[in-house]
Design a protein around this motif. Structure first.
Motif, PDB file in Angstrom:
ATOM      1  N   SER A  17      15.391  20.732  30.674  1.00  0.00           N
ATOM      2  CA  SER A  17      14.273  19.827  30.918  1.00  0.00           C
ATOM      3  C   SER A  17      14.299  19.211  32.293  1.00  0.00           C
ATOM      4  CB  SER A  17      14.275  18.705  29.876  1.00  0.00           C
ATOM      5  OG  SER A  17      15.427  17.924  30.024  1.00  0.00           O
ATOM      6  N   LEU A  19      15.503  16.500  33.184  1.00  0.00           N
ATOM      7  CA  LEU A  19      15.474  15.045  33.200  1.00  0.00           C
ATOM      8  C   LEU A  19      16.862  14.538  33.529  1.00  0.00           C
ATOM      9  CD1 LEU A  19      13.255  14.576  30.055  1.00  0.00           C
ATOM     10  CD2 LEU A  19      12.578  14.192  32.413  1.00  0.00           C
ATOM     11  N   ALA A  22      17.826  11.049  33.978  1.00  0.00           N
ATOM     12  CA  ALA A  22      17.797  10.231  32.777  1.00  0.00           C
ATOM     13  C   ALA A  22      18.212  11.049  31.571  1.00  0.00           C
ATOM     14  CB  ALA A  22      16.376   9.705  32.575  1.00  0.00           C
ATOM     15  N   GLN A  23      19.078  11.986  31.764  1.00  0.00           N
ATOM     16  CA  GLN A  23      19.407  12.936  30.717  1.00  0.00           C
ATOM     17  C   GLN A  23      20.574  12.479  29.855  1.00  0.00           C
ATOM     18  OE1 GLN A  23      20.047  16.867  32.141  1.00  0.00           O
ATOM     19  NE2 GLN A  23      20.887  17.602  30.228  1.00  0.00           N
ATOM     20  N   HIS A  31      23.520   7.903  25.853  1.00  0.00           N
ATOM     21  CA  HIS A  31      22.609   7.581  26.940  1.00  0.00           C
ATOM     22  C   HIS A  31      23.050   6.390  27.773  1.00  0.00           C
ATOM     23  CE1 HIS A  31      21.334   5.268  23.450  1.00  0.00           C
ATOM     24  NE2 HIS A  31      20.805   4.399  24.266  1.00  0.00           N
ATOM     25  N   ARG A 100      12.476  12.521  23.425  1.00  0.00           N
ATOM     26  CA  ARG A 100      13.370  11.940  24.424  1.00  0.00           C
ATOM     27  C   ARG A 100      12.628  11.230  25.553  1.00  0.00           C
ATOM     28  NH1 ARG A 100      18.236  16.376  25.232  1.00  0.00           N
ATOM     29  NH2 ARG A 100      18.788  16.564  23.043  1.00  0.00           N
ATOM     30  N   GLU A 101      11.318  11.392  25.615  1.00  0.00           N
ATOM     31  CA  GLU A 101      10.566  10.859  26.747  1.00  0.00           C
ATOM     32  C   GLU A 101      10.690   9.353  26.880  1.00  0.00           C
ATOM     33  OE1 GLU A 101       6.544  12.127  27.334  1.00  0.00           O
ATOM     34  OE2 GLU A 101       7.028  14.224  26.963  1.00  0.00           O
ATOM     35  N   GLN A 103      13.183   7.407  25.959  1.00  0.00           N
ATOM     36  CA  GLN A 103      14.506   7.109  26.504  1.00  0.00           C
ATOM     37  C   GLN A 103      14.584   7.459  27.984  1.00  0.00           C
ATOM     38  OE1 GLN A 103      17.010   5.593  25.290  1.00  0.00           O
ATOM     39  NE2 GLN A 103      18.540   6.025  26.853  1.00  0.00           N
ATOM     40  N   HIS A 104      14.011   8.594  28.355  1.00  0.00           N
ATOM     41  CA  HIS A 104      14.033   9.021  29.748  1.00  0.00           C
ATOM     42  C   HIS A 104      13.295   8.032  30.643  1.00  0.00           C
ATOM     43  CE1 HIS A 104      14.584  13.417  28.250  1.00  0.00           C
ATOM     44  NE2 HIS A 104      15.731  12.794  28.383  1.00  0.00           N
ATOM     45  N   THR A 108      14.720   5.739  33.728  1.00  0.00           N
ATOM     46  CA  THR A 108      14.074   5.863  35.038  1.00  0.00           C
ATOM     47  C   THR A 108      13.596   4.496  35.533  1.00  0.00           C
ATOM     48  OG1 THR A 108      13.339   8.092  34.450  1.00  0.00           O
ATOM     49  CG2 THR A 108      12.274   7.054  36.329  1.00  0.00           C
ATOM     50  N   GLN A 219      11.181  13.430  40.628  1.00  0.00           N
ATOM     51  CA  GLN A 219      11.624  12.197  39.953  1.00  0.00           C
ATOM     52  C   GLN A 219      12.233  11.219  40.951  1.00  0.00           C
ATOM     53  OE1 GLN A 219      13.739  12.595  36.014  1.00  0.00           O
ATOM     54  NE2 GLN A 219      13.683  14.744  36.592  1.00  0.00           N
TER      55      GLN A 219
END
Length: 285
Positions: A17, A19, A22-23, A31, A100-101, A103-104, A108, A219
């Motif tokens: 992904s 990310l 923020a992965q 996390h 997961r968006e 959390q990402h 961020t 990003q």
């Protein structure tokens, strides 16, 4: 067993992904680890006591709003790997991506807020360090690829049908030609099939890595900009989402094809080995 294999394959695919800023780290979605990492990179840039308190407040607020998930909070697919269709794999990856968006974005947002606590001079130091880390990472990647190529050429020189194994200092067998399934006794025919599959996937894999790099760069640029917002973040995710999901599907299908090379007995051996590894890791949790 099949669900175990698809779980590792599809989640590995989801990691495409990009990310990375923020992965989450692994199935346990640890996390808070990226938070520790971003704070660690602020060492030595001359933070004032007031800045430290501001950053501490931001980090505490993030942890309170996003508590560490329970261990094992990890959704596995409800379909069999060997019979899974492209649609099933795609739906699963897209669903996990969307879950997961939130959390990402939270991570961020934290990065953006921490960056804005810094003075311009401190920001420049952080960006310079980041650039150096990227250069080092690229060098490591290139060195690894070169090592694999040189080893493959060495095997060719000695003859493909010649039995060859290289042992490291611990006495473990070197993964010949970088093939997967370490610890599984593969036949020459299987090795050739796996090598052919890997070779055929090289261009696709590189194209997918480029998508990830582009997303990571976008990003970073957004996090550092004054135009950062949830709307701008969601627009960026939307721009790359289809390509990222497609990349994940391609990687999962590639792993699916590689698993198909194994016999049922080998798959059972692989399951046993992975279970042993998991149990050993649990000792330190």
């Amino acid at each position: 067993m099949k669900k175990l294999l698809i779980a590792s394959a599809t989640v590995a695919a989801i990691s495409l992904s990009g990310l990375a800023l923020a992965q989450p780290a692994g199935p346990g979605m640890r996390h808070h680890e990226p938070v520790k990492e971003m704070v660690k990179h602020l060492r030595g840039i001359g933070l004032s006591d007031l800045q430290r308190e501001e950053i501490k407040t931001l980090v505490s607020a993030f942890k309170d709003a996003h508590p560490r998930p329970e261990r094992g909070d990890f959704e596995k697919p409800n379909f069999d790997f060997e019979t899974a269709t492209e649609t099933q794999i795609s739906t699963f990856i897209q669903t996990q991506f969307e879950k997961r968006e939130t959390q990402h974005f939270a991570l961020t947002q934290l990065r953006h807020d921490i960056f804005n606590v810094l003075t311009e001079e401190q920001q420049e130091k952080v960006l310079a360090r980041e650039a150096k880390r990227e250069v080092k990472s690229e060098k490591r990647r290139n060195a690894s690829e070169e090592k694999k190529m040189q080893f493959a050429k060495r095997l060719d020189r000695e003859g493909k049908d010649k039995k060859f194994s290289h042992h490291n200092r611990k006495g473990h067998e070197y993964k010949r030609d970088g093939l997967p399934f370490e610890g599984i006794e593969l036949s020459d025919t299987q090795r050739e099939s796996l090598s052919a599959l890997r070779e055929s996937f090289k261009d696709t894999a590189e194209a997918n890595r480029q998508i990830v790099r582009s997303f990571k760069d976008a990003q970073r640029e957004l996090i550092r900009s004054s135009s950062f917002s949830q709307a701008s973040w969601e627009a960026l995710v939307t721009k790359y989402k289809d390509d990222i999901v497609s990349a994940g599907v391609e990687k999962a299908k590639h792993r699916q094809a590689m698993f198909a090379v194994l016999t049922e007995e080998q798959k059972a051996d692989l399951k046993t080995q992975r279970e042993d590894v998991r149990k050993l890791r649990d000792i330190f949790r």
